[in-house]
Design a protein around this motif. Structure first.
Motif, PDB file in Angstrom:
ATOM      1  N   ARG A 369      54.190 100.261  22.650  1.00  0.00           N
ATOM      2  CA  ARG A 369      55.560  99.624  22.017  1.00  0.00           C
ATOM      3  C   ARG A 369      56.757 100.556  21.466  1.00  0.00           C
ATOM      4  NH1 ARG A 369      51.470  95.919  18.373  1.00  0.00           N
ATOM      5  NH2 ARG A 369      50.494  94.553  19.959  1.00  0.00           N
ATOM      6  N   ARG A 370      57.840  99.994  21.682  1.00  0.00           N
ATOM      7  CA  ARG A 370      58.768 100.713  20.797  1.00  0.00           C
ATOM      8  C   ARG A 370      59.752  99.478  20.457  1.00  0.00           C
ATOM      9  NH1 ARG A 370      62.806 103.325  23.266  1.00  0.00           N
ATOM     10  NH2 ARG A 370      63.004 104.849  21.766  1.00  0.00           N
ATOM     11  N   TYR A 409      63.112  95.217  21.225  1.00  0.00           N
ATOM     12  CA  TYR A 409      61.429  95.282  21.420  1.00  0.00           C
ATOM     13  C   TYR A 409      61.082  95.378  22.691  1.00  0.00           C
ATOM     14  CZ  TYR A 409      56.718  94.177  20.279  1.00  0.00           C
ATOM     15  OH  TYR A 409      55.303  94.158  20.254  1.00  0.00           O
ATOM     16  N   ARG A 410      60.179  96.433  23.105  1.00  0.00           N
ATOM     17  CA  ARG A 410      59.920  96.526  24.305  1.00  0.00           C
ATOM     18  C   ARG A 410      58.210  96.952  24.301  1.00  0.00           C
ATOM     19  NH1 ARG A 410      61.705  97.982  29.404  1.00  0.00           N
ATOM     20  NH2 ARG A 410      60.546  99.396  30.701  1.00  0.00           N
ATOM     21  N   GLU A 411      57.536  96.279  25.156  1.00  0.00           N
ATOM     22  CA  GLU A 411      56.087  96.403  25.181  1.00  0.00           C
ATOM     23  C   GLU A 411      55.716  96.647  26.608  1.00  0.00           C
ATOM     24  OE1 GLU A 411      53.191  94.452  22.653  1.00  0.00           O
ATOM     25  OE2 GLU A 411      52.477  93.798  24.737  1.00  0.00           O
TER      26      GLU A 411
END
Length: 677
Positions: A369-370, A409-411
């Motif tokens: 995640r970021r 939000y990136r996963e």
């Protein structure tokens, strides 16, 4: 981080060259000396209407004589000061170190603005204060103003402002060092050099604290994976001040720190680190000015251990954050009756987190995640203090242009597939705020005051974009959070019949609209949401009595704080905000019979408070007794004895469904302090 360290060092290198070239005194065109240059190392003097607001100042003797040697312990003597949790910076997750005033808490972000020599020190991503890096021995004074903030960096000061001023050679001496050890074998050491160079000076300081820590887990809840709250923190500061003329001085400062802690379970390690540098020019001529620029780089990491499998469930590998900003304030000569301030300030920050969740069964990473974003605030302010005989009137206004942008939000799954990729809409706006007050000096011994104010706080990047877990509860972020807005009123009386006695009492009514709270959605899920408001009404009092070598001081805060909520949050309406006690009080008796001697005892009472928004889990009231003793052994050596929580009071710092964390038990310290004067 190497490039950020270089940025932090640049102002210091600049000032070293200035110091080398600084003249011993300024001369006029004829070559005659004008007189000695006075270098203070501080900003401009506060205006005459400062007493219109609820202000308390902590002098150096009290800063340097706390039982723990930590700044949060010192600030706890101020009525209304509160951390999100009761634990100090040795046994608390750094992200919990938000500070606030006026019972306006409820989550871990700071609602008070904390400044060190004019520079905001809060972590821009989380809003926490790096308390372990703010050594009390390095400070000359601390001024706490409760109520809505104005002036430079006023955005964020919805509950007040804590202004820390570094100490200079006159307070420290050319060299000062200390070394202490406690009954658990933990150590605290510090060394400060403060030489004068020409008409300027340099202060270089380092402090190193380390220890195995105490058991935060009650004995009946410990398991094989339980661990003491081990800690190690190292911080260093370098500050240099030099005159550029008989009315202008330049100040450069640098601060670096690294903090490592273990909480509750083996492997549950957290780190926080940072570097910052600033350059400041202060002019004290007819046209007074204060110009400041700063850069900060901070980072945070954290490992979460499951309380059932005792395996790693989350690795918050890093949270790099960068902030740059500054201010410029001008005070034109408008007559002896007026102090006019015209200013602008800017702060731009960005940060993101990188974390990996793990399976508590297999121990393998399940995702990557970021998340993060950027914020900015440009403030313009004007304020005027006007003296009219027995009255001092003040009024000010501030306009803020704020932005929240590039949120994401990136996963990714363990195989690299995209589970989520969200880009949040940019937002911006203007906000106007004002404050005003009046002081009526009825007699030399008696003053009445009243004030009204408003304020603004942007939600932090943490509140907007980062979910977190304190097992078994997951708290979700909320990218749609609105800025918090404060409206407040207060009135007080200051009674000082002599230099030996001073008494101050303030009644206040503050309402924080759209307050960000951790709202319970289910037994295991909470979400950051704006509640309608937090309303806090109460009384703050402080007193100080000096009887020769004896000093008696105390403070008290009683607050009726309630959440105003409706709609889906109606269950919260009328409840007290999480982590907010009704009563907090402290009293200190000290005796300093001669130079170098100091004996002090502090009793502190913190009322009961609730862990959560629904008032489910109680943190019982606690009363502690601390002692401090400093006794000269030789001309240059002092014996130091300190005792924390001497009655060994049980201090519950966290209670989630009966899973409890505890604060510091009885702790005894002994050591020496060495100094030249």
């Amino acid at each position: 981080m190497i490039s950020n360290r270089r940025l932090a060092a640049m102002p210091l290198l600049t000032l070293v060259s200035l110091l080398a070239a600084a003249p011993a005194r300024a001369e006029d065109d004829a070559g005659d000396p004008k007189g000695p240059i006075v270098v203070t190392g501080r900003g401009l003097r506060e205006g005459p209407a400062t007493p219109a607001y609820d202000v308390q100042t902590i002098a150096r003797d009290k800063l340097a004589s706390s039982a723990s040697g930590r700044i949060e312990d010192v600030l706890a003597s101020v009525a209304g000061f509160q951390q999100f949790r009761r634990a100090d910076s040795r046994a608390s997750n750094p992200s919990n170190q938000g500070v606030t005033l006026r019972a306006l808490g409820g989550n871990a972000s700071s609602r008070a603005q904390v400044l060190l020599d004019g520079v905001p020190v809060a972590n821009p991503f989380f809003g926490y204060i790096p308390l372990s890096a703010l050594a009390p021995d390095r400070l000359g004074s601390v001024r706490v103003t409760r109520g809505g903030g104005m002036g430079a960096f006023g955005a964020g000061a919805v509950s007040g402002t804590i202004e820390m001023e570094s100490a200079g050679p006159d307070q420290i001496g050319p060299i000062q060092g200390s070394a202490l050890v406690d009954d658990r074998g933990e150590t605290q050491g510090a060394l400060t050099l403060a030489p004068r160079l020409g008409e300027g000076f340099v202060v270089a300081s380092v402090q190193w604290d380390r220890g195995q820590g105490f058991w935060t887990t009650p004995k009946d809840q410990r398991v094989a994976a339980s661990a003491r709250a081990a800690y190690e923190s190292l911080s260093g500061s370098l500050r240099a001040v030099a005159p550029l003329s008989d009315t202008v001085e330049v100040q450069a400062s640098g601060l670096v720190y690294d903090d490592q802690r273990t909480l509750r379970f083996k492997g549950a390690d957290s780190t926080s680190s940072g570097q910052q540098g600033s350059l400041r020019f202060v002019g004290r001529g007819d046209w007074q000015f204060d110009v400041l620029g700063f850069v900060q780089a901070q980072d945070f990491s954290n490992i979460v251990i499951s309380s059932t499998s005792y395996k790693k469930t989350l690795d918050q590998k890093k949270t790099p954050t960068l902030a740059v900003g500054g201010k410029a304030e001008l005070r034109p000569p408008v007559g002896e009756a007026h102090v006019l301030r015209l200013g602008a300030d800017l702060k731009v920050s960005s940060g993101h987190l990188v974390e990996l969740p793990y399976s508590a069964v297999t121990g393998l990473a399940t995702a990557f995640r970021r998340a993060g974003g950027k914020q900015s605030d440009l403030g313009l302010y004007v304020e005027d203090d006007w003296t009219l005989g027995q009255f001092v009137v003040t009024a000010g206004a501030r306009a803020d242009r704020w932005t929240i942008r590039d949120g994401f939000y990136r996963e990714l799954s363990a195989s690299g597939a995209v589970n989520s990729d969200t880009r949040f809409a940019d937002r911006d706006g203007w906000s106007g705020n004002a404050r005003g007050g009046i002081v009526w000096n009825i007699a030399p011994a008696l003053s009445l005051r009243a004030a009204a104010y408003s304020g603004l706080r942007l939600p932090t990047l943490n509140e907007l974009y980062r979910p977190f877990v304190v097992f078994p509860v997951t708290t979700q972020a909320n990218a749609d959070l609105k800025p918090e807005r404060l409206r407040g009123y207060e009135a007080g009386v200051d009674f000082h019949p002599s230099e030996a006695l001073s008494v101050s009492v303030t009644a206040f009514d503050n309402r924080l609209k759209d307050a960000v709270a951790n709202v319970t959605l289910s037994s295991t899920i909470r979400e950051r949401q704006n509640v309608d408001a937090i309303r806090a009404r109460g009384v703050e009092a402080s007193a100080d009595l000096k009887l020769g070598s004896v000093d008696l001081s105390g403070s008290l805060s009683w607050t009726d704080a309630k959440v105003e909520a409706s709609g889906t949050q109606v269950a919260l309406n009328g409840l007290r905000p999480a982590q907010v006690p009704k009563l907090a009080a402290s009293g200190t008796a000290s005796w300093a019979p001669r130079d170098g001697w100091r004996l002090a005892a502090t009793v502190r009472r913190t009322g009961a408070q609730f862990e959560d928004d629904l008032e489910t889990d109680v943190l019982p009231a606690a009363t502690t007794l601390d002692l401090f003793a400093q006794v000269p052994v030789t001309r240059f050596v002092l014996l130091v004895l300190r005792g924390e929580n001497l009655t060994n009071e049980t201090i519950v710092t966290r209670n989630q469904g009966g899973s409890i964390d505890l604060g510091a038990p009885r702790t005894l310290w002994a050591g020496i302090k060495v100094g030249l004067r």
